[in-house]
Design a protein around this motif. Structure first.
Motif, PDB file in Angstrom:
ATOM      1  N   GLU A 177      -5.671   1.498  -6.312  1.00  0.00           N
ATOM      2  CA  GLU A 177      -4.742   0.365  -6.314  1.00  0.00           C
ATOM      3  C   GLU A 177      -4.726  -0.309  -7.684  1.00  0.00           C
ATOM      4  O   GLU A 177      -3.656  -0.613  -8.240  1.00  0.00           O
TER       5      GLU A 177
ATOM      6  N   PRO B 105      -0.086   6.198  -6.913  1.00  0.00           N
ATOM      7  CA  PRO B 105       0.009   6.376  -5.460  1.00  0.00           C
ATOM      8  C   PRO B 105      -1.164   7.151  -4.859  1.00  0.00           C
ATOM      9  O   PRO B 105      -1.834   7.938  -5.539  1.00  0.00           O
TER      10      PRO B 105
ATOM     11  N   ALA C 299      -2.962   0.342   4.417  1.00  0.00           N
ATOM     12  CA  ALA C 299      -1.816  -0.372   3.846  1.00  0.00           C
ATOM     13  C   ALA C 299      -1.946  -1.877   4.033  1.00  0.00           C
ATOM     14  O   ALA C 299      -1.513  -2.659   3.174  1.00  0.00           O
TER      15      ALA C 299
ATOM     16  N   ASP D 163      -1.039  -3.728  -2.260  1.00  0.00           N
ATOM     17  CA  ASP D 163      -0.345  -3.262  -3.459  1.00  0.00           C
ATOM     18  C   ASP D 163      -0.507  -1.768  -3.699  1.00  0.00           C
ATOM     19  O   ASP D 163       0.023  -1.230  -4.679  1.00  0.00           O
TER      20      ASP D 163
ATOM     21  N   ARG E  98       0.378   1.910  -3.354  1.00  0.00           N
ATOM     22  CA  ARG E  98       1.533   2.729  -2.979  1.00  0.00           C
ATOM     23  C   ARG E  98       1.038   3.966  -2.237  1.00  0.00           C
ATOM     24  O   ARG E  98       0.183   4.700  -2.748  1.00  0.00           O
TER      25      ARG E  98
ATOM     26  N   HIS F  14       5.058  -0.697   0.911  1.00  0.00           N
ATOM     27  CA  HIS F  14       4.738   0.334  -0.073  1.00  0.00           C
ATOM     28  C   HIS F  14       4.378   1.676   0.545  1.00  0.00           C
ATOM     29  O   HIS F  14       3.802   2.541  -0.129  1.00  0.00           O
TER      30      HIS F  14
ATOM     31  N   HIS G  73       5.553   5.251   2.017  1.00  0.00           N
ATOM     32  CA  HIS G  73       6.640   6.215   1.967  1.00  0.00           C
ATOM     33  C   HIS G  73       6.297   7.420   2.833  1.00  0.00           C
ATOM     34  O   HIS G  73       5.154   7.569   3.275  1.00  0.00           O
TER      35      HIS G  73
ATOM     36  N   LYS H  44      12.723   5.351   1.011  1.00  0.00           N
ATOM     37  CA  LYS H  44      11.277   5.573   1.096  1.00  0.00           C
ATOM     38  C   LYS H  44      10.912   6.973   1.579  1.00  0.00           C
ATOM     39  O   LYS H  44       9.765   7.238   1.909  1.00  0.00           O
TER      40      LYS H  44
ATOM     41  N   ASN I 160      14.177   8.489  -5.213  1.00  0.00           N
ATOM     42  CA  ASN I 160      13.044   7.728  -4.668  1.00  0.00           C
ATOM     43  C   ASN I 160      11.740   8.110  -5.371  1.00  0.00           C
ATOM     44  O   ASN I 160      10.886   7.253  -5.630  1.00  0.00           O
TER      45      ASN I 160
ATOM     46  N   ARG J   2      11.453   6.514  -8.897  1.00  0.00           N
ATOM     47  CA  ARG J   2      11.023   5.113  -8.829  1.00  0.00           C
ATOM     48  C   ARG J   2       9.551   5.003  -8.460  1.00  0.00           C
ATOM     49  O   ARG J   2       8.783   4.270  -9.099  1.00  0.00           O
ATOM     50  N   LEU J   3       9.111   5.751  -7.444  1.00  0.00           N
ATOM     51  CA  LEU J   3       7.733   5.644  -6.979  1.00  0.00           C
ATOM     52  C   LEU J   3       6.742   6.104  -8.047  1.00  0.00           C
ATOM     53  O   LEU J   3       5.674   5.483  -8.223  1.00  0.00           O
TER      54      LEU J   3
END
Length: 289
Positions: A148, A153, A187, A192, A194, A217, A219, A245, A281, A284-285
């Motif tokens: 984190e 991710p 989660a 925070d 992902r 956050h 997906h 997502k 997506n 961005r992730l």
């Protein structure tokens, strides 16, 4: 990485199954069960350079990782450093993730920080069933805390696994650890962080959809299944509430991007959602834009 605008798609779920010296990431018994499950008997384990060529020819990028399950299986992993270095040699199309067995404790935390800082690792893969841990076990929390803080991710295998399928006792692999509701605790405790829930999460598809809808956050990647077998509720959510997502993933090499994309073409996905799933997506992730 090459110009992201030139990419057709980004596959967020591919496996480095063999090292440069021929060492397999899992035992031959577990690999054999996986091949039979995916009807991919005798498939070759491509090296990372071959993977790069495969995706480069298709104007795609791919996230690459191995699985570190040394504690539960006793099988030595492929070194994360080798995966990262090989991906760096093909940085136009490959994105390195690492895998650290959470049973490694403080040593694993130190490794995670070093891999991101010194080797350019962009995320971490967990396979709770093979690694024999519950995602919400506090034992793993220091590792999540580091991930984190690093801002990358964490990808969790969820649902059924072909690894160990058909082997007596499933090779000792317990499916219960792959329930997405266990990741819901992660989660909640690391707001925070992902998170990617890998695969259509049979038999817990509704649970995965609930977690991804509830936690900002979280997906879902669509790897490990041909799209023609996707549950209808997954297609519905991908077209609506979760359209920003949901991520393209193949599970290469047991499922090729060619096969996955061919079946995806026939799936009833809205035209404006299709590019989000295939590339936008993930851009961005993964912070590629």
């Amino acid at each position: 990485m090459q110009n992201v605008d030139e990419l057709v798609a980004i596959d967020v779920h591919t496996h480095a199954e063999i090292s440069r010296d021929g060492h397999l990431s899992l035992s031959p018994e577990l690999f054999g069960a996986s091949e039979k499950y995916f009807k991919a008997e005798g498939h070759r384990q491509p090296g990372i350079a071959e993977m790069a060529d495969h995706y480069r020819q298709r104007r795609m990028a791919a996230v690459v990782f191995t699985v570190d399950a040394e504690h539960a299986t006793g099988h030595p992993r492929i070194a994360n450093e080798e995966v990262a270095q090989s991906c760096a040699e093909h940085a136009d199309v490959l994105i390195p993730f690492a895998s650290i067995d959470p049973w490694k404790g403080k040593a694993g935390v130190r490794e995670a920080r070093r891999l991101v800082a010194e080797h350019g690792v962009r995320g971490f893969k967990f396979h709770p069933s093979i690694q024999a841990f519950s995602p919400n076990d506090p034992m793993a929390y220091p590792l999540y805390e580091a991930i984190e803080e690093l801002g990358v991710p964490a990808l969790f295998h969820t649902g059924q696994t072909g690894i160990g399928a058909g082997v007596p006792g499933g090779g000792g692999i317990r499916l219960k650890y792959a329930n997405p509701m266990l990741v819901d605790d992660v989660a909640a405790d690391f707001p925070d962080l992902r998170i990617i829930l890998a695969h259509p999460s049979f038999p817990w598809q509704d649970e995965a959809l609930a977690v991804a809808t509830h936690k900002p956050h979280v997906h879902i990647d669509l790897s490990g299944w041909s799209p023609k077998y996707f549950p209808p509720q997954l297609v519905h959510y991908a077209n609506s509430l979760l359209q920003d997502k949901v991520l393209f993933g193949s599970d290469y090499p047991v499922i090729t991007p060619d096969r996955w994309l061919s079946d995806f073409e026939r799936l009833e996905i809205k035209p404006h959602v299709r590019p989000k799933i295939l590339k936008d997506n993930a851009v961005r992730l993964l912070g590629l834009g």
